[in-house]
Design a protein around this motif. Structure first.
Motif, PDB file in Angstrom:
ATOM      1  N   VAL A  48      17.027   8.985 -32.321  1.00 37.13           N
ATOM      2  CA  VAL A  48      16.347  10.039 -32.075  1.00 37.13           C
ATOM      3  C   VAL A  48      15.028  10.269 -32.834  1.00 37.13           C
ATOM      4  CG1 VAL A  48      16.601  12.576 -31.896  1.00 37.13           C
ATOM      5  CG2 VAL A  48      18.676  11.096 -31.263  1.00 37.13           C
ATOM      6  N   GLY A  97      22.474  13.023 -26.043  1.00 35.37           N
ATOM      7  CA  GLY A  97      23.150  13.894 -27.130  1.00 35.37           C
ATOM      8  C   GLY A  97      24.294  12.865 -27.687  1.00 35.37           C
ATOM      9  N   LEU A 155      19.320  21.685 -32.160  1.00 33.90           N
ATOM     10  CA  LEU A 155      20.566  21.233 -31.473  1.00 33.90           C
ATOM     11  C   LEU A 155      21.413  22.424 -30.587  1.00 33.90           C
ATOM     12  CD1 LEU A 155      22.247  19.759 -34.681  1.00 33.90           C
ATOM     13  CD2 LEU A 155      20.858  18.612 -33.103  1.00 33.90           C
ATOM     14  N   SER A 184      15.799  15.676 -34.408  1.00 33.04           N
ATOM     15  CA  SER A 184      15.499  16.081 -32.842  1.00 33.04           C
ATOM     16  C   SER A 184      14.514  16.819 -33.093  1.00 33.04           C
ATOM     17  CB  SER A 184      16.982  17.306 -32.516  1.00 33.04           C
ATOM     18  OG  SER A 184      16.422  17.916 -31.452  1.00 33.04           O
ATOM     19  N   LEU A 228      18.818  18.171 -28.828  1.00 36.79           N
ATOM     20  CA  LEU A 228      19.851  17.133 -28.751  1.00 36.79           C
ATOM     21  C   LEU A 228      20.983  17.973 -28.547  1.00 36.79           C
ATOM     22  CD1 LEU A 228      20.293  14.014 -29.150  1.00 36.79           C
ATOM     23  CD2 LEU A 228      20.858  14.900 -31.601  1.00 36.79           C
TER      24      LEU A 228
END
Ligand SMILES: O=C[C@H](O)[C@H](O)COP(=O)(O)O
Ligand SMILES: C=C(OP(=O)(O)O)C(=O)O
Length: 362
Positions: A294, A303, A91, A353, A58
């Motif tokens: 997510v 994002g 991330l 994520s 992400l």
């Protein structure tokens, strides 16, 4: 030193013209190191890979609403670089390094425009200070994000930026769309302040096309600029006057609309601005609800953008009172989440994520 104003019918309301150093001169004074350049290039290609779905992490664009105090900004960058390293498997963290603020009416327009926060508008110092800041953040290995507002600024700063934004107030501007068509990094267009997505969709299309327009060259001369078009444009949902647009239904509809226009269907969502009513507590709630989207497998959500600083909230800045004492590490523009809340929110987004990646692989 100022340039004499012309007599006659022009410049009747111009009070002063002060030449600035040429972009090339600033870049020669403040060059990027090989490691800084590698960080910018790595940041750009990783952002593009996430946006294209080739990297399943992400993207998180996070940092102060504006940089007004370089010392506090670099303390934030130190903390963020360390946290980004810990969460890097899940991330891709890019720091908000915003130096130009678009105002609804009037107000402090950011560090480039008024670096002394006193209305003196020492733009030569502002541009150099912003460039030094970007170099410092790059040396920490963090990619930088910024909003491009003045069409001339990129000649001084854009070589150090890995992700760019065109804000809600300028997404419909031809000047900004042309500018993006020549920028070297992925650029997100925000939906309009009224919530209209079409201005941003059209912005992405226009910026993807080759353009010819007026600009300046590296020596500061007026120039015809011809561009190839930017293939890495995308949409950023930031809410609008009609309400927020961060829900799964908004993300799905926006993604479908982008795809139908032949554009990248993966979108970013800004948890701040009209998606939070500029309330930093609400922003953290929105970010956690985005983590839920997510975790439940939404691939349309590439994002998240967050406004965060060392101290929560915001404080008023009165440029006519330069002696007033500001709270260290607190925003002078929009309210930001505190550092502790940021750690908590980024940790939650990283877990989400990871869960999404597991679903894809499983
Ligand atoms: O991101 C910052 C602000 O939302 C933007 O600059 C507009 O601020 P203003 O409405 O206070 O002028
Ligand atoms: C000004 C900003 O956002 P928007 O254009 O969405 O208001 C920002 O992100 O700093």
């Amino acid at each position: 030193m100022t340039t004499p104003l012309r007599a006659g019918t022009a410049d009747l309301r111009v009070t002063e013209l002060s030449p600035l150093p040429a972009p090339d001169a600033l870049l020669a004074d403040l060059p990027v190191s090989p490691s800084g350049r590698a960080a910018v290039e790595r940041g750009r290609s990783e952002v593009a890979a996430v946006l294209d779905g080739l990297d399943d992490r992400l993207l998180v664009v996070v940092g102060p609403c504006s940089i007004h105090d370089v010392t506090a900004g670099l303390e934030y960058a130190d903390r963020l670089a360390s946290l980004a390293g810990t969460l890097r498997d899940d991330l891709l963290v890019v720091m908000r390094t915003y130096f130009e603020k678009p105002r609804t009416t009037v107000g402090w327009k950011g560090l480039v425009n008024d670096p002394h926060l006193d209305g003196s508008h020492d733009i030569a110092t502002g541009i150099a200070t912003a460039r030094r800041f970007l170099l410092e953040v790059g040396e920490r290995g963090l990619p930088c994000a910024t909003e491009f507002l003045e069409p001339i600024t990129p000649q001084y700063l854009a070589d150090l930026v890995s992700w760019g934004a065109i804000g809600a107030r300028t997404a419909e501007s031809q000047i900004h769309r042309q500018l993006v068509s020549g920028l070297s990094m992925p650029v997100g267009f925000k939906n309009g302040t009224d919530g209209d997505l079409q201005v941003a969709v059209d912005g992405c299309s226009a910026a993807a096309a080759p353009q010819s327009f007026l600009g300046i060259d590296p020596s500061g001369r007026a120039a015809l600029v011809s561009t190839a078009g930017n293939p890495d444009t995308h949409l950023v949902l930031r809410g609008g006057r009609t309400g927020p647009n961060h829900g799964p239904e908004h993300v799905a509809a926006a993604s479908t609309r982008m795809g139908a226009a032949g554009l990248n269907p993966r979108v970013l969502v800004d948890a701040s601005h009209a998606n939070s009513g500029k309330d930093h507590r609400r922003q953290a709630e929105v970010a956690r609800s985005l983590a839920g989207q997510v975790a439940s497998g939404s691939t349309a959500l590439a994002g998240v953008m967050l406004e965060s600083f060392l101290v929560e909230g915001a404080q008023p800045l009165d440029v006519t009172e330069p002696t007033s004492v500001l709270t260290y590490g607190q925003s002078v523009t929009d309210a930001c989440m505190s550092w502790d809340t940021t750690v908590d929110v980024l940790t939650t987004l990283a877990a989400a994520s990871r869960e999404r990646s597991g679903r894809r692989q499983g």
